[in-house]
Design a protein around this motif. Structure first.
Motif, PDB file in Angstrom:
ATOM      1  N   ILE A 148     -15.855 -29.983   0.908  1.00 21.88           N
ATOM      2  CA  ILE A 148     -16.246 -29.198   0.296  1.00 21.88           C
ATOM      3  C   ILE A 148     -15.406 -29.077  -1.381  1.00 21.88           C
ATOM      4  O   ILE A 148     -16.285 -28.535  -2.003  1.00 21.88           O
ATOM      5  CB  ILE A 148     -15.987 -26.837   1.217  1.00 21.88           C
ATOM      6  CG1 ILE A 148     -16.519 -27.025   1.656  1.00 21.88           C
ATOM      7  CG2 ILE A 148     -14.989 -26.606  -0.565  1.00 21.88           C
ATOM      8  CD1 ILE A 148     -15.548 -25.856   3.248  1.00 21.88           C
ATOM      9  N   LEU A 149     -14.286 -29.814  -1.546  1.00 21.59           N
ATOM     10  CA  LEU A 149     -14.292 -29.850  -3.019  1.00 21.59           C
ATOM     11  C   LEU A 149     -14.730 -30.995  -3.618  1.00 21.59           C
ATOM     12  O   LEU A 149     -15.004 -30.768  -4.314  1.00 21.59           O
ATOM     13  CB  LEU A 149     -12.032 -30.690  -2.484  1.00 21.59           C
ATOM     14  CG  LEU A 149     -11.825 -28.434  -2.516  1.00 21.59           C
ATOM     15  CD1 LEU A 149      -9.406 -29.893  -1.788  1.00 21.59           C
ATOM     16  CD2 LEU A 149     -11.216 -28.088  -3.216  1.00 21.59           C
ATOM     17  N   CYS A 150     -14.808 -31.870  -2.826  1.00 26.35           N
ATOM     18  CA  CYS A 150     -16.008 -33.183  -3.438  1.00 26.35           C
ATOM     19  C   CYS A 150     -16.705 -31.911  -4.190  1.00 26.35           C
ATOM     20  O   CYS A 150     -17.757 -32.540  -5.396  1.00 26.35           O
ATOM     21  CB  CYS A 150     -16.193 -33.829  -2.609  1.00 26.35           C
ATOM     22  SG  CYS A 150     -14.563 -35.123  -2.390  1.00 26.35           S
ATOM     23  N   ALA A 151     -18.130 -30.862  -2.841  1.00 32.87           N
ATOM     24  CA  ALA A 151     -19.460 -31.139  -3.522  1.00 32.87           C
ATOM     25  C   ALA A 151     -18.792 -29.818  -4.516  1.00 32.87           C
ATOM     26  O   ALA A 151     -19.767 -29.779  -5.777  1.00 32.87           O
ATOM     27  CB  ALA A 151     -19.399 -30.196  -2.841  1.00 32.87           C
ATOM     28  N   ILE A 152     -17.615 -28.633  -5.423  1.00 36.27           N
ATOM     29  CA  ILE A 152     -17.434 -28.047  -6.266  1.00 36.27           C
ATOM     30  C   ILE A 152     -17.423 -29.006  -7.855  1.00 36.27           C
ATOM     31  O   ILE A 152     -17.748 -28.311  -8.058  1.00 36.27           O
ATOM     32  CB  ILE A 152     -16.263 -27.228  -5.654  1.00 36.27           C
ATOM     33  CG1 ILE A 152     -16.396 -26.022  -4.655  1.00 36.27           C
ATOM     34  CG2 ILE A 152     -16.378 -26.270  -7.027  1.00 36.27           C
ATOM     35  CD1 ILE A 152     -15.239 -25.449  -4.305  1.00 36.27           C
ATOM     36  N   LEU A 153     -16.386 -29.738  -6.765  1.00 40.01           N
ATOM     37  CA  LEU A 153     -16.276 -30.521  -8.676  1.00 40.01           C
ATOM     38  C   LEU A 153     -17.002 -31.300  -9.074  1.00 40.01           C
ATOM     39  O   LEU A 153     -18.032 -31.358 -10.001  1.00 40.01           O
ATOM     40  CB  LEU A 153     -15.307 -31.693  -7.815  1.00 40.01           C
ATOM     41  CG  LEU A 153     -14.279 -32.733  -9.257  1.00 40.01           C
ATOM     42  CD1 LEU A 153     -14.451 -31.757 -10.371  1.00 40.01           C
ATOM     43  CD2 LEU A 153     -13.621 -33.984  -8.757  1.00 40.01           C
ATOM     44  N   TRP A 154     -18.156 -32.073  -7.820  1.00 40.86           N
ATOM     45  CA  TRP A 154     -19.589 -32.572  -8.215  1.00 40.86           C
ATOM     46  C   TRP A 154     -20.204 -31.284  -8.962  1.00 40.86           C
ATOM     47  O   TRP A 154     -21.285 -31.705 -10.322  1.00 40.86           O
ATOM     48  CB  TRP A 154     -20.523 -33.065  -7.257  1.00 40.86           C
ATOM     49  CG  TRP A 154     -21.210 -33.903  -7.552  1.00 40.86           C
ATOM     50  CD1 TRP A 154     -21.581 -34.567  -7.744  1.00 40.86           C
ATOM     51  CD2 TRP A 154     -22.200 -33.040  -7.536  1.00 40.86           C
ATOM     52  NE1 TRP A 154     -23.222 -35.362  -7.890  1.00 40.86           N
ATOM     53  CE2 TRP A 154     -24.045 -33.953  -8.083  1.00 40.86           C
ATOM     54  CE3 TRP A 154     -23.201 -31.830  -6.458  1.00 40.86           C
ATOM     55  CZ2 TRP A 154     -25.682 -33.965  -7.425  1.00 40.86           C
ATOM     56  CZ3 TRP A 154     -24.550 -31.717  -7.283  1.00 40.86           C
ATOM     57  CH2 TRP A 154     -25.478 -32.063  -7.706  1.00 40.86           C
ATOM     58  N   THR A 155     -20.534 -29.885  -8.694  1.00 37.21           N
ATOM     59  CA  THR A 155     -20.964 -29.149  -9.540  1.00 37.21           C
ATOM     60  C   THR A 155     -21.123 -29.164 -10.655  1.00 37.21           C
ATOM     61  O   THR A 155     -21.336 -28.909 -11.071  1.00 37.21           O
ATOM     62  CB  THR A 155     -21.479 -27.841  -8.099  1.00 37.21           C
ATOM     63  OG1 THR A 155     -21.642 -28.020  -6.866  1.00 37.21           O
ATOM     64  CG2 THR A 155     -22.016 -27.039  -8.749  1.00 37.21           C
ATOM     65  N   PHE A 156     -19.370 -28.996 -10.496  1.00 41.11           N
ATOM     66  CA  PHE A 156     -18.914 -28.535 -11.880  1.00 41.11           C
ATOM     67  C   PHE A 156     -18.916 -29.640 -13.265  1.00 41.11           C
ATOM     68  O   PHE A 156     -19.344 -29.532 -14.173  1.00 41.11           O
ATOM     69  CB  PHE A 156     -17.520 -28.664 -11.986  1.00 41.11           C
ATOM     70  CG  PHE A 156     -16.199 -27.944 -12.979  1.00 41.11           C
ATOM     71  CD1 PHE A 156     -16.923 -26.402 -13.303  1.00 41.11           C
ATOM     72  CD2 PHE A 156     -15.747 -29.159 -13.455  1.00 41.11           C
ATOM     73  CE1 PHE A 156     -16.500 -26.479 -14.683  1.00 41.11           C
ATOM     74  CE2 PHE A 156     -14.918 -28.733 -15.045  1.00 41.11           C
ATOM     75  CZ  PHE A 156     -15.160 -28.000 -15.291  1.00 41.11           C
ATOM     76  N   VAL A 157     -18.887 -30.810 -12.693  1.00 40.60           N
ATOM     77  CA  VAL A 157     -19.163 -32.329 -13.294  1.00 40.60           C
ATOM     78  C   VAL A 157     -20.208 -31.612 -13.778  1.00 40.60           C
ATOM     79  O   VAL A 157     -21.177 -32.146 -15.513  1.00 40.60           O
ATOM     80  CB  VAL A 157     -19.222 -33.451 -13.018  1.00 40.60           C
ATOM     81  CG1 VAL A 157     -19.564 -34.730 -13.967  1.00 40.60           C
ATOM     82  CG2 VAL A 157     -16.807 -33.292 -12.577  1.00 40.60           C
ATOM     83  N   ASN A 158     -21.331 -31.980 -12.658  1.00 34.95           N
ATOM     84  CA  ASN A 158     -23.269 -31.911 -13.356  1.00 34.95           C
ATOM     85  C   ASN A 158     -23.610 -30.704 -14.206  1.00 34.95           C
ATOM     86  O   ASN A 158     -24.061 -31.182 -14.705  1.00 34.95           O
ATOM     87  CB  ASN A 158     -23.369 -32.207 -12.312  1.00 34.95           C
ATOM     88  CG  ASN A 158     -23.281 -33.451 -11.518  1.00 34.95           C
ATOM     89  OD1 ASN A 158     -23.202 -34.577 -12.031  1.00 34.95           O
ATOM     90  ND2 ASN A 158     -22.734 -34.037 -10.465  1.00 34.95           N
TER      91      ASN A 158
END
Length: 188
Positions: free
Chosen positions: A167-177
């Motif tokens: 979940i944290l990786c998905a949130i980070l990926w979304t934020f970065v992209n």
């Protein structure tokens, strides 16, 4: 224009100061049911009362009893929800069954029979708020929770740790992209 704003603010303050009079309230009455009032009047009302009735049932926390105790005014509240955590029955206020009018009447009568009760319970209530609900105390509790997690005293099952990581990786990926796209779009 600035003077006009000052005059309007003063008129509003004057209106707020007379809010009970504006409602055609009998000034000789000793009990008022006030459901809404200006924030400036809260201190005035708390100074004038001997107790605060708090009737909502199953409130999650209920800031009103805590504010009352901080103002050295004992709350009389429903025996449910947040007041069960904030009020010590008979020591900092009274807890009553919501569907039992006699319970509420007995609690109120105690203040009529014992004029020193407001101050006695009020002082204990204020100390309880300071000891348990102050910013510094809440910071200490949060610090302990974080330290326990960091020291791994609080163990999460392996599956939950993996889910949390994804979940944290998905949130980070979304934020970065997504953030750069939003910045570009906001400039259009």
């Amino acid at each position: 224009n600035n003077n006009n704003d000052d005059e309007n603010e003063q008129k509003k303050d004057d209106d707020d100061a007379l809010f009970l009079d504006n409602k055609n309230v009998d000034s000789s009455a000793s009990i008022y049911f006030v459901t809404r009032f200006p924030d400036k009047q809260k201190e005035e009302l708390l100074k004038e009362c001997c107790a605060v009735l708090y009737t909502p049932e199953n409130e999650h926390f209920g800031i009103v009893p805590v504010e009352a105790m901080l103002a050295i005014r004992p709350p009389i509240a429903c025996k449910s929800g947040g007041p069960l955590e904030t009020i010590i029955d008979g020591e900092t206020g009274f807890l009553c069954d919501n569907n039992n009018e006699q319970d509420w009447a007995k609690a109120m009568k105690k203040f009529v029979d014992d004029t020193d009760l407001t101050l006695k319970l009020g002082k204990a209530g204020k100390q309880r708020v300071i000891d348990n609900f102050s910013r510094s105390e809440l910071e200490n509790v949060m610090k302990k929770v974080v330290e326990d997690v960091m020291d791994k005293k609080f163990k999460l099952p392996q599956e939950l740790r993996l889910q949390t990581w994804f979940i944290l990786c998905a949130i980070l990926w979304t934020f970065v992209n997504v953030t750069p796209v939003l910045l570009v779009l906001s400039r259009l």
